[in-house]
Design a protein around this motif. Structure first.
Motif, PDB file in Angstrom:
ATOM      1  N   THR A 292      -0.907  -2.066  -7.120  1.00  0.00           N
ATOM      2  CA  THR A 292      -2.110  -2.893  -7.297  1.00  0.00           C
ATOM      3  C   THR A 292      -1.835  -4.219  -7.997  1.00  0.00           C
ATOM      4  O   THR A 292      -2.652  -5.135  -7.949  1.00  0.00           O
ATOM      5  CB  THR A 292      -3.150  -2.125  -8.129  1.00  0.00           C
ATOM      6  OG1 THR A 292      -2.539  -1.739  -9.381  1.00  0.00           O
ATOM      7  CG2 THR A 292      -3.607  -0.874  -7.394  1.00  0.00           C
TER       8      THR A 292
ATOM      9  N   SER B 152      -0.255   0.758 -10.452  1.00  0.00           N
ATOM     10  CA  SER B 152      -0.413   1.488  -9.196  1.00  0.00           C
ATOM     11  C   SER B 152      -1.607   2.441  -9.225  1.00  0.00           C
ATOM     12  O   SER B 152      -2.138   2.802 -10.283  1.00  0.00           O
ATOM     13  CB  SER B 152       0.865   2.276  -8.904  1.00  0.00           C
ATOM     14  OG  SER B 152       0.714   3.155  -7.822  1.00  0.00           O
ATOM     15  N   PHE B 153      -1.975   2.846  -8.014  1.00  0.00           N
ATOM     16  CA  PHE B 153      -2.988   3.893  -7.849  1.00  0.00           C
ATOM     17  C   PHE B 153      -2.482   5.244  -8.379  1.00  0.00           C
ATOM     18  O   PHE B 153      -3.266   6.186  -8.526  1.00  0.00           O
ATOM     19  CB  PHE B 153      -3.356   4.057  -6.367  1.00  0.00           C
ATOM     20  CG  PHE B 153      -4.145   2.898  -5.808  1.00  0.00           C
ATOM     21  CD1 PHE B 153      -5.222   2.364  -6.501  1.00  0.00           C
ATOM     22  CD2 PHE B 153      -3.813   2.349  -4.573  1.00  0.00           C
ATOM     23  CE1 PHE B 153      -5.948   1.312  -5.979  1.00  0.00           C
ATOM     24  CE2 PHE B 153      -4.543   1.289  -4.041  1.00  0.00           C
ATOM     25  CZ  PHE B 153      -5.607   0.767  -4.753  1.00  0.00           C
ATOM     26  N   ASP B 154      -1.157   5.346  -8.648  1.00  0.00           N
ATOM     27  CA  ASP B 154      -0.618   6.630  -9.119  1.00  0.00           C
ATOM     28  C   ASP B 154      -0.809   6.822 -10.636  1.00  0.00           C
ATOM     29  O   ASP B 154      -0.180   7.686 -11.233  1.00  0.00           O
ATOM     30  CB  ASP B 154       0.865   6.769  -8.729  1.00  0.00           C
ATOM     31  CG  ASP B 154       1.782   5.775  -9.464  1.00  0.00           C
ATOM     32  OD1 ASP B 154       1.291   5.045 -10.354  1.00  0.00           O
ATOM     33  OD2 ASP B 154       2.984   5.727  -9.139  1.00  0.00           O
TER      34      ASP B 154
ATOM     35  N   TYR C 126      -6.950   5.077 -11.551  1.00  0.00           N
ATOM     36  CA  TYR C 126      -6.151   3.988 -11.006  1.00  0.00           C
ATOM     37  C   TYR C 126      -5.895   2.900 -12.049  1.00  0.00           C
ATOM     38  O   TYR C 126      -6.788   2.522 -12.800  1.00  0.00           O
ATOM     39  CB  TYR C 126      -6.865   3.334  -9.824  1.00  0.00           C
ATOM     40  CG  TYR C 126      -7.224   4.254  -8.688  1.00  0.00           C
ATOM     41  CD1 TYR C 126      -6.412   5.344  -8.356  1.00  0.00           C
ATOM     42  CD2 TYR C 126      -8.372   4.038  -7.922  1.00  0.00           C
ATOM     43  CE1 TYR C 126      -6.741   6.176  -7.302  1.00  0.00           C
ATOM     44  CE2 TYR C 126      -8.705   4.855  -6.862  1.00  0.00           C
ATOM     45  CZ  TYR C 126      -7.893   5.932  -6.566  1.00  0.00           C
ATOM     46  OH  TYR C 126      -8.221   6.759  -5.528  1.00  0.00           O
TER      47      TYR C 126
ATOM     48  N   GLN D 225       0.813  -1.211   0.000  1.00  0.00           N
ATOM     49  CA  GLN D 225       0.000   0.000   0.000  1.00  0.00           C
ATOM     50  C   GLN D 225       0.850   1.266   0.000  1.00  0.00           C
ATOM     51  O   GLN D 225       0.408   2.327  -0.463  1.00  0.00           O
ATOM     52  CB  GLN D 225      -0.912  -0.023   1.232  1.00  0.00           C
ATOM     53  CG  GLN D 225      -2.093   0.923   1.172  1.00  0.00           C
ATOM     54  CD  GLN D 225      -3.102   0.627   2.267  1.00  0.00           C
ATOM     55  OE1 GLN D 225      -2.751   0.105   3.323  1.00  0.00           O
ATOM     56  NE2 GLN D 225      -4.361   0.936   2.028  1.00  0.00           N
ATOM     57  N   ASP D 226       2.071   1.184   0.513  1.00  0.00           N
ATOM     58  CA  ASP D 226       2.935   2.366   0.582  1.00  0.00           C
ATOM     59  C   ASP D 226       3.747   2.575  -0.697  1.00  0.00           C
ATOM     60  O   ASP D 226       4.636   3.429  -0.734  1.00  0.00           O
ATOM     61  CB  ASP D 226       3.874   2.272   1.796  1.00  0.00           C
ATOM     62  CG  ASP D 226       4.786   1.044   1.756  1.00  0.00           C
ATOM     63  OD1 ASP D 226       4.786   0.340   0.722  1.00  0.00           O
ATOM     64  OD2 ASP D 226       5.494   0.797   2.751  1.00  0.00           O
ATOM     65  N   GLY D 227       3.478   1.794  -1.756  1.00  0.00           N
ATOM     66  CA  GLY D 227       4.165   1.967  -3.030  1.00  0.00           C
ATOM     67  C   GLY D 227       5.444   1.176  -3.183  1.00  0.00           C
ATOM     68  O   GLY D 227       6.127   1.276  -4.199  1.00  0.00           O
TER      69      GLY D 227
ATOM     70  N   HIS E  63       6.379   3.174  -6.614  1.00  0.00           N
ATOM     71  CA  HIS E  63       5.306   4.067  -7.083  1.00  0.00           C
ATOM     72  C   HIS E  63       4.987   5.096  -6.005  1.00  0.00           C
ATOM     73  O   HIS E  63       5.340   4.915  -4.828  1.00  0.00           O
ATOM     74  CB  HIS E  63       4.039   3.260  -7.393  1.00  0.00           C
ATOM     75  CG  HIS E  63       4.137   2.420  -8.634  1.00  0.00           C
ATOM     76  ND1 HIS E  63       3.843   2.891  -9.886  1.00  0.00           N
ATOM     77  CD2 HIS E  63       4.484   1.112  -8.788  1.00  0.00           C
ATOM     78  CE1 HIS E  63       4.005   1.911 -10.775  1.00  0.00           C
ATOM     79  NE2 HIS E  63       4.402   0.824 -10.135  1.00  0.00           N
ATOM     80  N   GLN E  64       4.293   6.147  -6.430  1.00  0.00           N
ATOM     81  CA  GLN E  64       3.848   7.176  -5.490  1.00  0.00           C
ATOM     82  C   GLN E  64       2.523   6.817  -4.834  1.00  0.00           C
ATOM     83  O   GLN E  64       2.050   7.523  -3.948  1.00  0.00           O
ATOM     84  CB  GLN E  64       3.708   8.529  -6.206  1.00  0.00           C
ATOM     85  CG  GLN E  64       5.033   9.275  -6.336  1.00  0.00           C
ATOM     86  CD  GLN E  64       6.007   8.559  -7.258  1.00  0.00           C
ATOM     87  OE1 GLN E  64       5.686   8.281  -8.409  1.00  0.00           O
ATOM     88  NE2 GLN E  64       7.185   8.251  -6.756  1.00  0.00           N
ATOM     89  N   GLY E  65       1.923   5.724  -5.257  1.00  0.00           N
ATOM     90  CA  GLY E  65       0.687   5.236  -4.654  1.00  0.00           C
ATOM     91  C   GLY E  65       0.784   3.740  -4.434  1.00  0.00           C
ATOM     92  O   GLY E  65       1.791   3.103  -4.755  1.00  0.00           O
ATOM     93  N   GLY E  66      -0.267   3.173  -3.883  1.00  0.00           N
ATOM     94  CA  GLY E  66      -0.274   1.743  -3.618  1.00  0.00           C
ATOM     95  C   GLY E  66      -0.051   0.922  -4.885  1.00  0.00           C
ATOM     96  O   GLY E  66      -0.483   1.307  -5.977  1.00  0.00           O
TER      97      GLY E  66
END
Length: 544
Positions: free
Chosen positions: A316, A331-333, A356, A289-291, A311-314
């Motif tokens: 996936t 990623s979510f980014d 996303y 989740q922290d990338g 990544h800058q987001g989680g």
């Protein structure tokens, strides 16, 4: 053998002797001799010490010499034995055999070098025309007494080992591992590779019963679950960051993996959202989740590589390139990225999605990248240039475009036929499409009837619910393929798995697979087994 706490130490020489005993029992005498010579470890076992001693006492020297040839006996005792045999042969007037034994064997040559007087005595006996027992036997001891002394001396050098000792010990070891939950009960075991052989099912079949359950503590549920390509590992990634390897038959933690037996689990710093195996099943990628992404060696639990952050987001989705040298992530980014395993650096970035990115994978031939997004599109990218080749929203061929309604695309996986992909959307329909986005086949939820329709849902053996309840649309959250790609499994939000024939799209059966809210699903690559993880902290294991 020594014990140190809970650790039992085994002498390497004992292991060699077990192998030597196996070779002897299977009449592999040349191999036995070679192993003894190379290791200088002697087996020194006989079938029966009593029988060996009796052969000596009765003067059955042919049998005694055959047995002694396979043993390691101190030189002094061998010299005594050969001296006795030469004397008895002279007594029997078998002078030719006695002369050969005296002049052409190692023990008698040692006797000549170390005890020349005894050797010359034997030569003197050979030259005489008559035999005098009192003069012939050393120290005036009679023949029978000499045999007793030699029998006692040689018997003290040998031991008796129970037959099939090596196989017995291995069997006991496997039985212990089975009792400890390290191995599945009543199953074959590949001792050489250290694995339980997994035989591919001859035919694909739909799961019919839940045979086991893995339970997690509250608020620590498994967010993702996957099987290794070789079918040996079931791995879960949890909300608390732990990555655990399970025996999918017993639903127990694999304690044959040393790091898990010592409670030294693979772990991330935040919730594990995705997992992906290398093709050879030796490496595991985990995204959090922290990338961050970590690469693990499954057999040892060692972290081989960290991408902090990737990544800058989680993260996936994670998967390895076909050759195992790169890792693809979504990623979510809003990006898809390709990372070098050796360099530990990002090699390429695929930008273009406006929401996303839920999933990314390689095409069947590895030349293209497929990505699925909450923006309602599937994008196909050139692996080498990172340019977007095409972008499309899955549709049913009638002009209805799913993406126009903003429907999330959950995943897109290669179908094992060239230029075809399976697409799972947040809708009651999954699609088989070409890589150009053209529809080939649909897999429609049986409950996606007209809004407000009713059906008989009275309780039955197959898991129905109450009668004449209004039917709501049931969106899919994930899909997977059976081992031979004959069945498409679609997991719906109402916790049912709809099973379709892959080549026709016809529904085979719907299975109420869980009671609580479902998160995802994985299918075993070789057996008709499904693993479904739920929000209430369970991984349900179903089989045909």
């Amino acid at each position: 053998m020594a014990t140190n706490g809970n650790t039992m130490e085994i002498e390497s020489s004992d292991v060699i002797r077990l192998i030597q005993q196996f070779l002897k029992e299977n009449n592999l005498l040349n191999s036995l001799a070679a192993l003894q010579e190379e290791t200088t470890v002697a087996l020194n076992t006989v079938d029966s010490v009593e029988a060996f001693s009796t052969e000596i006492l009765q003067g059955h020297w042919d049998n005694v010499l055959k047995t002694v040839a396979q043993l390691k006996i101190p030189d002094k005792k061998l010299m005594d034995l050969y001296e006795q045999i030469v004397i008895e042969l002279v007594e029997l007037r078998e002078l030719g055999t006695a002369r050969t034994l005296l002049r052409q064997t190692n023990p008698t040559q040692l006797l000549r070098d170390q005890f020349p007087d005894r050797y010359l005595h034997l030569e003197h006996l050979l030259s005489r025309s008559h035999f005098d027992a009192k003069d012939a036997y050393p120290n005036g001891l009679p023949k029978e007494k000499r045999r007793q002394i030699i029998a006692q001396a040689l018997s003290s050098e040998v031991t008796v080992v129970a037959p099939s000792r090596l196989l017995t010990l291995l069997g006991q070891s496997l039985k212990f591992q089975e009792q400890q939950g390290m191995l599945p009960p009543d199953s074959a075991y590949d001792l050489f590779r250290g694995t339980v052989p997994v035989v591919q099912a001859e035919t694909d079949d739909v799961p019919s019963k839940c045979y086991n359950t893995i339970k997690f503590p509250k608020k620590q549920h498994a967010e993702c679950v996957t099987f290794s390509p070789n079918g040996q590992y079931l791995v879960t990634g949890s909300m608390d960051g732990f990555i655990e390897v399970w025996n999918y038959l017993t639903a127990k933690l694999r304690k044959d993996l040393k790091y898990q037996a010592e409670d030294n689990l693979m772990a991330m710093e935040s919730a594990v959202l995705c997992l992906g195996f290398s093709k050879d099943s030796e490496m595991l990628a985990s995204g959090a989740q922290d990338g961050r992404i970590k690469i693990w060696k499954v057999q040892t639990g060692q972290c081989l590589r960290r991408y902090s952050p990737a990544h800058q987001g989680g993260v996936t989705s994670v998967c390895f390139s076909p050759d195992g040298t790169q890792v693809l992530s979504a990623s979510f980014d809003l990006t898809v990225r390709l990372h070098g395993l050796k360099s530990g650096k990002m090699l390429k970035e695929f930008r273009g999605h406006t929401s996303y990115v839920n999933h990314a994978s390689f095409s069947l031939d590895g030349s293209q990248i497929l990505s699925s997004s909450s923006d309602g599109t599937v994008k196909v990218w050139d692996y080498k240039t990172a340019s977007c080749l095409r972008s499309f929203s899955p549709h049913d061929g009638t002009g209805t475009i799913a993406g126009a309604a903003g429907l999330t695309v959950n995943s897109c996986i290669p179908y094992p036929k060239p230029n075809q992909i399976l697409v799972c959307m947040k809708s009651p329909t999954a699609y088989l499409l070409t890589l150009e986005g053209e529809p080939i086949r649909k897999f429609i939820s049986p409950e996606s009837a007209t809004e407000g329709a009713t059906k008989d849902t009275s309780t039955s053996a197959e898991g129905g619910v109450k009668k004449d309840a209004p039917v709501s649309l049931t969106d899919y959250v994930g899909l997977s393929l059976s081992p031979q790609a004959e069945i498409v499994y679609c997991l719906a939000e109402n916790s049912q798995v709809h099973c379709f024939y892959a080549d026709t799209g016809k529904l085979i059966k719907s299975i109420p697979i869980a009671e609580g809210e479902v998160i995802g699903m994985a299918s075993h690559p070789l057996s008709n087994v499904l693993a479904v993880n739920t929000v209430d902290g369970r991984v349900l294991l179903w089989k045909a």
